[in-house]
Structure formats: structure tokens, C-alpha cells
Design a protein around this motif. Structure first.
Motif, PDB file in Angstrom:
ATOM      1  N   SER A 294       0.604  -1.147  -0.063  1.00 49.28           N
ATOM      2  CA  SER A 294      -0.069  -0.068  -0.105  1.00 49.28           C
ATOM      3  C   SER A 294       0.833   1.345   0.034  1.00 49.28           C
ATOM      4  CB  SER A 294      -0.981  -0.081   1.199  1.00 49.28           C
ATOM      5  OG  SER A 294      -0.233  -0.053   2.499  1.00 49.28           O
ATOM      6  N   ARG A 295       2.327   1.119   0.042  1.00 47.17           N
ATOM      7  CA  ARG A 295       2.904   2.398   0.082  1.00 47.17           C
ATOM      8  C   ARG A 295       2.852   2.982  -1.179  1.00 47.17           C
ATOM      9  NH1 ARG A 295       5.924  -2.071  -1.148  1.00 47.17           N
ATOM     10  NH2 ARG A 295       7.555  -1.993  -2.744  1.00 47.17           N
ATOM     11  N   HIS A 296       2.675   2.228  -2.419  1.00 49.72           N
ATOM     12  CA  HIS A 296       2.360   2.786  -3.810  1.00 49.72           C
ATOM     13  C   HIS A 296       1.319   3.842  -3.947  1.00 49.72           C
ATOM     14  CE1 HIS A 296       5.470   0.047  -5.625  1.00 49.72           C
ATOM     15  NE2 HIS A 296       5.009  -0.552  -4.602  1.00 49.72           N
ATOM     16  N   TYR A 297       0.349   3.545  -2.768  1.00 51.04           N
ATOM     17  CA  TYR A 297      -1.030   4.517  -3.091  1.00 51.04           C
ATOM     18  C   TYR A 297      -0.891   5.485  -1.982  1.00 51.04           C
ATOM     19  CZ  TYR A 297      -1.822  -0.330  -5.304  1.00 51.04           C
ATOM     20  OH  TYR A 297      -1.635  -1.508  -5.678  1.00 51.04           O
ATOM     21  N   GLN A 298       0.127   5.667  -1.379  1.00 49.54           N
ATOM     22  CA  GLN A 298      -0.123   6.859  -0.362  1.00 49.54           C
ATOM     23  C   GLN A 298      -0.311   8.034  -1.054  1.00 49.54           C
ATOM     24  OE1 GLN A 298       3.071   4.840   3.023  1.00 49.54           O
ATOM     25  NE2 GLN A 298       2.926   6.904   2.638  1.00 49.54           N
ATOM     26  N   THR A 299      -0.727   9.136  -0.326  1.00 48.55           N
ATOM     27  CA  THR A 299      -0.998  10.426  -0.882  1.00 48.55           C
ATOM     28  C   THR A 299       0.438  11.217  -1.116  1.00 48.55           C
ATOM     29  OG1 THR A 299      -3.012  10.541   0.311  1.00 48.55           O
ATOM     30  CG2 THR A 299      -2.302  12.718  -0.418  1.00 48.55           C
ATOM     31  N   PHE A 300       0.542  11.640  -2.186  1.00 49.90           N
ATOM     32  CA  PHE A 300       1.622  12.612  -2.497  1.00 49.90           C
ATOM     33  C   PHE A 300       0.954  14.175  -2.670  1.00 49.90           C
ATOM     34  CE2 PHE A 300       4.341  14.427  -5.884  1.00 49.90           C
ATOM     35  CZ  PHE A 300       5.212  14.964  -4.967  1.00 49.90           C
ATOM     36  N   ASP A 301       1.034  14.973  -1.624  1.00 54.00           N
ATOM     37  CA  ASP A 301       0.481  16.180  -2.007  1.00 54.00           C
ATOM     38  C   ASP A 301       1.413  17.163  -2.543  1.00 54.00           C
ATOM     39  OD1 ASP A 301      -0.812  18.661  -1.910  1.00 54.00           O
ATOM     40  OD2 ASP A 301      -0.903  18.822   0.556  1.00 54.00           O
ATOM     41  N   LEU A 359      -2.212  13.397  -5.337  1.00 56.62           N
ATOM     42  CA  LEU A 359      -1.900  12.376  -6.304  1.00 56.62           C
ATOM     43  C   LEU A 359      -1.359  10.889  -5.311  1.00 56.62           C
ATOM     44  CD1 LEU A 359       0.452  13.850  -8.692  1.00 56.62           C
ATOM     45  CD2 LEU A 359      -1.789  13.218  -9.214  1.00 56.62           C
ATOM     46  N   ARG A 360      -1.448   9.850  -5.908  1.00 58.09           N
ATOM     47  CA  ARG A 360      -0.629   8.551  -5.203  1.00 58.09           C
ATOM     48  C   ARG A 360       0.538   8.480  -5.939  1.00 58.09           C
ATOM     49  NH1 ARG A 360      -4.694   4.342  -7.289  1.00 58.09           N
ATOM     50  NH2 ARG A 360      -4.622   5.364  -9.042  1.00 58.09           N
ATOM     51  N   TYR A 361       1.318   7.862  -4.976  1.00 63.62           N
ATOM     52  CA  TYR A 361       3.002   7.778  -5.574  1.00 63.62           C
ATOM     53  C   TYR A 361       3.001   6.910  -6.807  1.00 63.62           C
ATOM     54  CZ  TYR A 361       5.202  10.219  -1.403  1.00 63.62           C
ATOM     55  OH  TYR A 361       5.290  10.819  -0.565  1.00 63.62           O
ATOM     56  N   ILE A 369      11.311   7.647  -9.795  1.00 67.22           N
ATOM     57  CA  ILE A 369      10.587   7.689  -8.168  1.00 67.22           C
ATOM     58  C   ILE A 369      10.136   6.381  -8.116  1.00 67.22           C
ATOM     59  CG2 ILE A 369       8.371   8.646  -7.231  1.00 67.22           C
ATOM     60  CD1 ILE A 369       8.935  11.172  -8.667  1.00 67.22           C
ATOM     61  N   GLN A 370       9.452   5.604  -9.206  1.00 67.03           N
ATOM     62  CA  GLN A 370       9.150   4.147  -8.868  1.00 67.03           C
ATOM     63  C   GLN A 370      10.183   3.096  -8.595  1.00 67.03           C
ATOM     64  OE1 GLN A 370       5.854   3.681  -9.163  1.00 67.03           O
ATOM     65  NE2 GLN A 370       5.546   5.966  -9.581  1.00 67.03           N
ATOM     66  N   GLY A 390       3.351   6.371   7.026  1.00 69.38           N
ATOM     67  CA  GLY A 390       3.085   5.111   6.491  1.00 69.38           C
ATOM     68  C   GLY A 390       4.175   4.209   6.331  1.00 69.38           C
ATOM     69  N   TRP A 391       4.475   3.575   5.183  1.00 62.77           N
ATOM     70  CA  TRP A 391       5.463   2.696   4.975  1.00 62.77           C
ATOM     71  C   TRP A 391       6.544   3.227   4.290  1.00 62.77           C
ATOM     72  CZ3 TRP A 391       4.667  -2.101   7.061  1.00 62.77           C
ATOM     73  CH2 TRP A 391       3.481  -2.410   7.346  1.00 62.77           C
ATOM     74  N   LEU A 392       6.712   4.609   4.319  1.00 62.26           N
ATOM     75  CA  LEU A 392       7.753   5.044   3.545  1.00 62.26           C
ATOM     76  C   LEU A 392       8.882   5.907   4.388  1.00 62.26           C
ATOM     77  CD1 LEU A 392       5.677   7.034   0.872  1.00 62.26           C
ATOM     78  CD2 LEU A 392       6.877   4.669   0.513  1.00 62.26           C
ATOM     79  N   PRO A 393       9.888   6.129   4.377  1.00 62.11           N
ATOM     80  CA  PRO A 393      10.948   6.762   5.175  1.00 62.11           C
ATOM     81  C   PRO A 393      10.375   8.075   5.461  1.00 62.11           C
ATOM     82  CG  PRO A 393      12.038   5.574   3.351  1.00 62.11           C
ATOM     83  CD  PRO A 393      10.637   5.477   2.923  1.00 62.11           C
ATOM     84  N   PRO A 394      10.981   8.820   6.626  1.00 59.13           N
ATOM     85  CA  PRO A 394      10.744  10.028   6.941  1.00 59.13           C
ATOM     86  C   PRO A 394      10.663  11.076   5.830  1.00 59.13           C
ATOM     87  CG  PRO A 394      11.667   8.973   8.577  1.00 59.13           C
ATOM     88  CD  PRO A 394      11.912   8.008   7.505  1.00 59.13           C
ATOM     89  N   SER A 395      11.777  11.162   5.188  1.00 59.31           N
ATOM     90  CA  SER A 395      12.247  12.111   3.891  1.00 59.31           C
ATOM     91  C   SER A 395      11.846  11.812   2.832  1.00 59.31           C
ATOM     92  CB  SER A 395      13.610  12.599   4.331  1.00 59.31           C
ATOM     93  OG  SER A 395      14.454  11.536   3.981  1.00 59.31           O
TER      94      SER A 395
END
Length: 475
Positions: A294-301, A359-361, A369-370, A390-395
Motif C-alpha cells: 500500500s506504500r504505492h498508494y500513499q498520498t503525494f500532496d 496524487l498517489r505515488y 521515483i518508481q 506510512g510505509w515510507l521513510p521520513p524524508s
């Protein structure tokens, strides 16, 4: 028996509803600031009438009277009774003195009062009782010539604010207790309280469980809105393929209208109001906290920082919609540099569709990025995601935002360089067709040399200017 006397319609009075029993009219006018202050207020349509219960006390907070439109007449009634024959009915003489078109009423609250009352001990004994003394003379001089006031020291300091309360109106609140809704009541005639009542809005946290099925009330709405089985099947197929979607992506991929999609989505998914998957629709029964994919679907603002050269292409979503409608009506050519406003993805060869893109990632179609998403190490078995990232690193979001900004800068840089070179080439004069062949060859060779020199010099010139234009985008 009554009799009405003459009436003068031109005589108009002003009505002041004084909140007290008037015994001395002069003292009453003193509390209103005097006849001069009353005349100033009556001549102004906005000014409020001040009422001070202690006119000589500067620390007294006034009560304000508001002007309201009110129609009335002033009557003078004289009653005459017979002194000898008391059984004879009296005679009433009614006279209309004038009329009024407005009135001043004191219906607002008065501010808190803090008067100069100082506690003074009644004796030298420390345990003796104290009494309050009105010490106004000790806080201010009696008149302008009172020089003795500045020679004697003050025993206590009195510093009061201009106002204690910011408002002087009474706000009444009605609290309503809503009954428990079982979802069995009819849909027709029910008014929604907010825009989020049509679907489940979930606040993301790490303790609560997410809903697994839709409410019965939402399923009834599908029949009321006449949603076809084909439209419902298309949206359901998308959620079977991918558990998390954005609204604009569902509109683009399904081809279903906005009014129908508003009824279909609540029956298939719930909505996150915050967290790593905020503003996204998640399929019922799917928990992104337990799935590493589900990290691929996290919100990218992504929010585009405007600078010189960007504002002429990218607008806000509302402005872009209006511009697209006006351009279609005027049959103007569309700009190929910017994505369509209804396109849900981000391609590296075009500018984003609006200033802010949710967007989603996986919607960011940049290979770098992918690859970064795929290289994130798999967590241990039983691990759960972070509540904030989420499942992504902090930065990770900052790195992705920097890559997207660099891509936009390169795209704009190449666009302006291309336009500048085309303008330089069009400005070169064409060779004369009637010249000899040798002259034409010589001129063509000279033009090629001039073009190469012009292109080299223009590239250097454009590069210097473009670097200044995109400093605020990549920062």
C-alpha cells in the motif's frame, strides 16, 4: 367621550427607551453625555448612544444603545372629570403631538465594571475588618488647576483595560440530541447535514478497526439515483484491481459521471480524512496498515511554487476549469505543455494539471521515483506502518518533491529555449531567389555560420536567464 385635536405631520421626534425611571431629566441627560452628545448621535446613522451610570467616573464602562427602525406616534391625552357629579363619564381629549421613525433601545449587555474601590482597614490592628472606600479623588485631579494632586503619592495603582469583554450581544445556542440512526429510514426527504454524510469518513489511527461493509442507507441511495448495473460494475472492477483510488482517477478510468459516482463510491469504499492515505478512497475490508504494497498508494500532496514563466501555464483547478470552458466556447487552441485538468496522473513530459495536485505515488510516472519505491526494504513479519509517514521513510516525500520540481524546471527550460531559438531563426532575412547560384551558395554558407553563432550565443544567454527564472521552483 373623546375628541381629537389638530395634528402636525411635519413634527418628528426621536425616541430613546431609557432603561430606568426618569425623575430628573437633567440627570438623565447627564448619563447620556449631555444634550450635545445626544445631538451628535442623532445626526449620525451608525454611531451608538452611550449610557454611563456614573458620568463623572472615567473608569465606568458604558452601556450602548442601538438604533432600530420603529414607527410610532406621540399622544397627549387629557382627562377631564366632573368634580360634583362623579358618576358622569369623563371627557378624553387626545392630541397627536408628532411621530417617530426610529428609536434607541439598550438591549445589549453592559461590560464588566471595576470601580476605584480600595480596601481600607478600620483600625491599626492587622486582623481588623476592612471597608471599601470610593477613592476616585485619589486617582485623578479634580480640575486642571489642581497641582496638589501631582505632589501627593498614590497609595494604590489602578490600571484598567479599555474593554473587558469583546462582544456585548447574547448568543443563544440550541443543543439538539439526535436519536440513534439504524439506517432503515427512507432516503427521500432526508436532508444531509454536510458534504461528507454520503460516505464513511474515517480518521486514520493505529488502534481502531476500519469498516468492512457499507451502511444499508447508502445502498438504498443507489436505487433512488437510478445507477445502472453497468456503471456500478465498472467502478467495482477498478476497486478489485486496486484497493485505493483518488476521486479524479475514478472519474477518468471509469467514465462514470460525477453525480452517479457520488452514489457508487460510498457503497464500495470509505474515505480517509487524514494520515498517509488522506483524501483517498479505500475499499471496504482492506487495511493499508498491514499491507506493505500500500506504500504505492500513499498520498503525494504536490503544490507548485509559482514563479516567472509558470503562472502563464498552470492555474488553480477552478480557474483551469473556467479557462477550459471559455477556450472551448471561443475555439482557441489548447496548450500541449500542460496536462488536461481531468488527467489524474503526472507525466514527466508535461506540466501538472493545477497548482495543487493530490496524487498517489503510483500516479507519478517518473521511473526514478518508481525505482525508489521498489528499493524500500521490506519490513519484518507482523510490522505495521507509521502513523504519520506510512510505509515510507521520513524524508521520502521531500526527495520525491525535489525530483518533480527538477523535472518541471527542465521542461520549462527546454520550452523557453526552443521558443527563443525559433524566434531567432525567424528573424534571419531570407536569401533573394533571383541571385546567382554561386551567390546563393555563399549566402547559405554565411547564414549557416551566422545561425550557428547565433544559436550558441542565444543558448548561453537563455541559460543565464532561465536559471534565474527557476530558482524559486527548485528551492
Amino acid at each position: 367621550m373623546s375628541r381629537q385635536l389638530s395634528f402636525n405631520p411635519r413634527k418628528e421626534y426621536e425616541l430613546i427607551e431609557y432603561p430606568g425611571r426618569v425623575v430628573h431629566p437633567d440627570r438623565m441627560l447627564g448619563t447620556l453625555g449631555g444634550i450635545v452628545n445626544v445631538s451628535k448621535v442623532l445626526g449620525d446613522e451608525v454611531k451608538r448612544l452611550e449610557l454611563r451610570f456614573h458620568p463623572q467616573n472615567p473608569y465606568n464602562k458604558p452601556a450602548f444603545g442601538d438604533c432600530t427602525d420603529k414607527t410610532g406616534v406621540l399622544l397627549s391625552v387629557t382627562v377631564r372629570r366632573h368634580k360634583r357629579d362623579k358618576l358622569r363619564p369623563p371627557h378624553y381629549f387626545v392630541r397627536v403631538l408628532g411621530h417617530c421613525s426610529r428609536s434607541f433601545s439598550f438591549e445589549s449587555l453592559c461590560d464588566f465594571q471595576y470601580l476605584p474601590l480600595w480596601p481600607t482597614p478600620q483600625s491599626d490592628n492587622g486582623l481588623a475588618a476592612t471597608k471599601l472606600t470610593y477613592a476616585l479623588e485619589q486617582t485623578q485631579p479634580t480640575d486642571v488647576t489642581d497641582l496638589e494632586f501631582f505632589k501627593r503619592g498614590q497609595s494604590q495603582l489602578l490600571c484598567l483595560p479599555e474593554l473587558f469583554a469583546r462582544v456585548d450581544l447574547v448568543h443563544t445556542g440550541n443543543y439538539r440530541i439526535d436519536g440513534a440512526e439504524d439506517g432503515l429510514q427512507e432516503v427521500l426527504g432526508v436532508l444531509t447535514k454536510s458534504t461528507y454524510d454520503s460516505y464513511d469518513v474515517i480518521s486514520f489511527n493505529m488502534q481502531d478497526t476500519f469498516p468492512t461493509q457499507a451502511d444499508a442507507q447508502i445502498l438504498k441511495r443507489l436505487k433512488v439515483k437510478y445507477v445502472s448495473d453497468e456503471q456500478f460494475a465498472r467502478v467495482q472492477k477498478l476497486f478489485d484491481e486496486c484497493p485505493i483510488w483518488t476521486r479524479i482517477a475514478l472519474l477518468y478510468e471509469s467514465g462514470v459521471g460525477t453525480d452517479k459516482l457520488k452514489c457508487i463510491i460510498p457503497s464500495l469504499a470509505f474515505y480517509f480524512s487524514n494520515g498517509p492515505w488522506r483524501t483517498l478512497y479505500v475499499r471496504y475490508g482492506y487495511d493499508p496498515r498491514k499491507d506493505f504494497n500500500s506504500r504505492h498508494y500513499q498520498t503525494f500532496d504536490f503544490r507548485l511554487r509559482f514563479g516567472t514563466g509558470v503562472s502563464e501555464f498552470v492555474y488553480s483547478r477552478k480557474s483551469a476549469k473556467l479557462k477550459m470552458t471559455s477556450a472551448a466556447a471561443a475555439e482557441e487552441p489548447k496548450c500541449d505543455l500542460v496536462q488536461n485538468i481531468d488527467y489524474p496522473y503526472f507525466d514527466e513530459h508535461k506540466l501538472p494539471r493545477s497548482r495543487q495536485c493530490m496524487l498517489r505515488y503510483c500516479d507519478v510516472r517518473i521511473q526514478k521515483i518508481q525505482d525508489m519505491l521498489e528499493k524500500i526494504p521490506t519490513p519484518l513479519t507482523g510490522a505495521i506502518c507509521n502513523e504519520r509517514t506510512g510505509w515510507l521513510p521520513p524524508s521520502f516525500d521531500a526527495q520525491v518533491r525535489q525530483i518533480v520540481c527538477a523535472t518541471i524546471s527542465d521542461l520549462l527550460r527546454s520550452h523557453y529555449r526552443k521558443e527563443h531559438l525559433m524566434a531567432e531563426v525567424e528573424a534571419v532575412p531570407q536569401a533573394d531567389e533571383e541571385d546567382d547560384g554561386e551567390d546563393e551558395e555563399t549566402q547559405e554558407e554565411d547564414m549557416e555560420l551566422d545561425d550557428s553563432q547565433t544559436m550558441n550565443s542565444s543558448e548561453n544567454y537563455v541559460d543565464k536567464d532561465i536559471e534565474q527564472l527557476f530558482d524559486n521552483i527548485t528551492s
